[in-house]
Design a protein around this motif. Structure first.
Motif, PDB file in Angstrom:
ATOM      1  N   ARG A 160       0.830  -1.211   0.000  1.00  0.00           N
ATOM      2  CA  ARG A 160       0.000   0.000   0.000  1.00  0.00           C
ATOM      3  C   ARG A 160       0.866   1.264   0.000  1.00  0.00           C
ATOM      4  N   GLN A 161       1.947   1.238   0.758  1.00  0.00           N
ATOM      5  CA  GLN A 161       2.827   2.411   0.785  1.00  0.00           C
ATOM      6  C   GLN A 161       3.435   2.655  -0.585  1.00  0.00           C
ATOM      7  N   ARG A 162       3.834   1.582  -1.250  1.00  0.00           N
ATOM      8  CA  ARG A 162       4.393   1.738  -2.613  1.00  0.00           C
ATOM      9  C   ARG A 162       3.351   2.329  -3.561  1.00  0.00           C
ATOM     10  N   GLU A 163       2.091   1.858  -3.455  1.00  0.00           N
ATOM     11  CA  GLU A 163       1.024   2.389  -4.307  1.00  0.00           C
ATOM     12  C   GLU A 163       0.811   3.881  -4.049  1.00  0.00           C
ATOM     13  N   VAL A 164       0.788   4.247  -2.758  1.00  0.00           N
ATOM     14  CA  VAL A 164       0.584   5.654  -2.394  1.00  0.00           C
ATOM     15  C   VAL A 164       1.729   6.515  -2.923  1.00  0.00           C
ATOM     16  N   LEU A 165       2.953   6.028  -2.796  1.00  0.00           N
ATOM     17  CA  LEU A 165       4.104   6.788  -3.289  1.00  0.00           C
ATOM     18  C   LEU A 165       4.074   6.899  -4.816  1.00  0.00           C
ATOM     19  N   ASP A 166       3.683   5.829  -5.488  1.00  0.00           N
ATOM     20  CA  ASP A 166       3.570   5.885  -6.950  1.00  0.00           C
ATOM     21  C   ASP A 166       2.516   6.902  -7.382  1.00  0.00           C
ATOM     22  N   MET A 167       1.392   6.936  -6.670  1.00  0.00           N
ATOM     23  CA  MET A 167       0.348   7.927  -6.977  1.00  0.00           C
ATOM     24  C   MET A 167       0.870   9.343  -6.741  1.00  0.00           C
ATOM     25  N   ALA A 187      -3.932   9.706  -3.643  1.00  0.00           N
ATOM     26  CA  ALA A 187      -2.901   9.247  -2.708  1.00  0.00           C
ATOM     27  C   ALA A 187      -3.312   9.537  -1.272  1.00  0.00           C
ATOM     28  N   ASN A 188      -3.916  10.713  -1.034  1.00  0.00           N
ATOM     29  CA  ASN A 188      -4.352  11.059   0.324  1.00  0.00           C
ATOM     30  C   ASN A 188      -5.492  10.161   0.799  1.00  0.00           C
ATOM     31  N   GLN A 189      -6.397   9.770  -0.119  1.00  0.00           N
ATOM     32  CA  GLN A 189      -7.465   8.834   0.251  1.00  0.00           C
ATOM     33  C   GLN A 189      -6.876   7.475   0.643  1.00  0.00           C
ATOM     34  N   GLN A 190      -5.921   7.002  -0.156  1.00  0.00           N
ATOM     35  CA  GLN A 190      -5.275   5.722   0.151  1.00  0.00           C
ATOM     36  C   GLN A 190      -4.472   5.804   1.453  1.00  0.00           C
ATOM     37  N   LEU A 191      -3.939   6.989   1.731  1.00  0.00           N
ATOM     38  CA  LEU A 191      -3.172   7.184   2.952  1.00  0.00           C
ATOM     39  C   LEU A 191      -4.049   6.986   4.193  1.00  0.00           C
ATOM     40  N   ASN A 192      -5.311   7.416   4.117  1.00  0.00           N
ATOM     41  CA  ASN A 192      -6.228   7.227   5.245  1.00  0.00           C
ATOM     42  C   ASN A 192      -6.464   5.736   5.512  1.00  0.00           C
ATOM     43  N   LEU A 193      -6.642   4.954   4.464  1.00  0.00           N
ATOM     44  CA  LEU A 193      -6.804   3.501   4.625  1.00  0.00           C
ATOM     45  C   LEU A 193      -5.533   2.875   5.195  1.00  0.00           C
ATOM     46  N   ASP A 241      -5.172   3.355   8.916  1.00  0.00           N
ATOM     47  CA  ASP A 241      -5.987   2.421   9.711  1.00  0.00           C
ATOM     48  C   ASP A 241      -5.262   1.102   9.909  1.00  0.00           C
ATOM     49  N   ILE A 242      -4.665   0.569   8.842  1.00  0.00           N
ATOM     50  CA  ILE A 242      -3.932  -0.697   8.933  1.00  0.00           C
ATOM     51  C   ILE A 242      -2.728  -0.534   9.848  1.00  0.00           C
ATOM     52  N   GLN A 243      -2.020   0.569   9.692  1.00  0.00           N
ATOM     53  CA  GLN A 243      -0.826   0.803  10.521  1.00  0.00           C
ATOM     54  C   GLN A 243      -1.191   0.955  11.991  1.00  0.00           C
TER      55      GLN A 243
END
Length: 198
Positions: free
Chosen positions: A143-150, A159-165, A168-170
């Motif tokens: 997920r972090q790689r996806e957020v950084l790629d975005m 990227a900010n929406q994915q960061l919120n998800l 939660d996992i973290q």
């Protein structure tokens, strides 16, 4: 004369009883010393190293998260600072490697733990929590790689929406790490205290 023999027999009997009691006490104390030595060996060779390993897992997890957030923040700037991005990338890779190594070290200690040692229930709980935490790190990493790629692609809102998800996992993983640490600290403390009392 018979009176003297009766007193001598009583004294002799009493001496034999005291000798037998002394031998029994010495055997009991020897047994307790052996048990205490075994318990101290388990505490020194397994409990304390496992507690330290789990504490390092917690530390490396937090430091990796900070490296990710710094990396993300640097990419989020209008003009990303290449030095900050490089340093954060390096730190992220470093703590990812350290996490992987520390998971392996903790597993080795758990696998080598003596089967007849007390606290097997706590050890099972710790192993179960590690079984949950380790795969979660792979999900977090992806997920972090996806957020950084975005972020690199300029898709900041997505990227900010994915960061919120991701947060939660973290948060869940951080709570599990804290639970593992508190279980091991309590277990190590009680084992050391029991040995000290003995």
């Amino acid at each position: 004369m018979p009176f003297r023999q009766t007193i001598a027999a009583k004294i002799y009997g009493l001496a034999i009883i005291l000798l037998l009691l002394t031998i029994a006490l010495a055997c009991f104390l020897l047994f307790e010393v052996t048990r205490t030595t075994q318990d101290l060996t388990v505490v020194a060779n397994f409990d304390v190293p496992l507690t330290q390993s789990l504490a390092r897992l917690h530390e490396f997890g937090l430091r990796r998260r900070l490296a990710f957030e710094r990396w993300f923040g640097a990419l989020n700037a209008p003009q990303p600072n290449p030095e900050v991005v490089t340093e954060a990338t390096r730190n992220y890779a470093l703590f990812t490697r350290k996490l992987t190594d520390e998971f392996s070290a903790a597993r080795r200690i758990i696998d080598a733990y003596p089967k007849n040692a007390p606290g097997s229930q706590t050890l099972a709980e710790v192993a179960t929590l590690l079984d949950q935490i380790q795969p979660a790190y792979e999900i977090i990493n992806n997920r972090q790689r996806e957020v950084l790629d975005m972020q690199v692609a300029g898709q900041h809102d997505k990227a900010n929406q994915q960061l919120n998800l991701l947060n939660d996992i973290q948060r869940t993983v951080q709570n599990q790490r804290e639970s593992v640490n508190s279980k091991m600290a309590a277990w190590s403390g009680s084992a050391a205290k029991a040995t000290e009392q003995r």
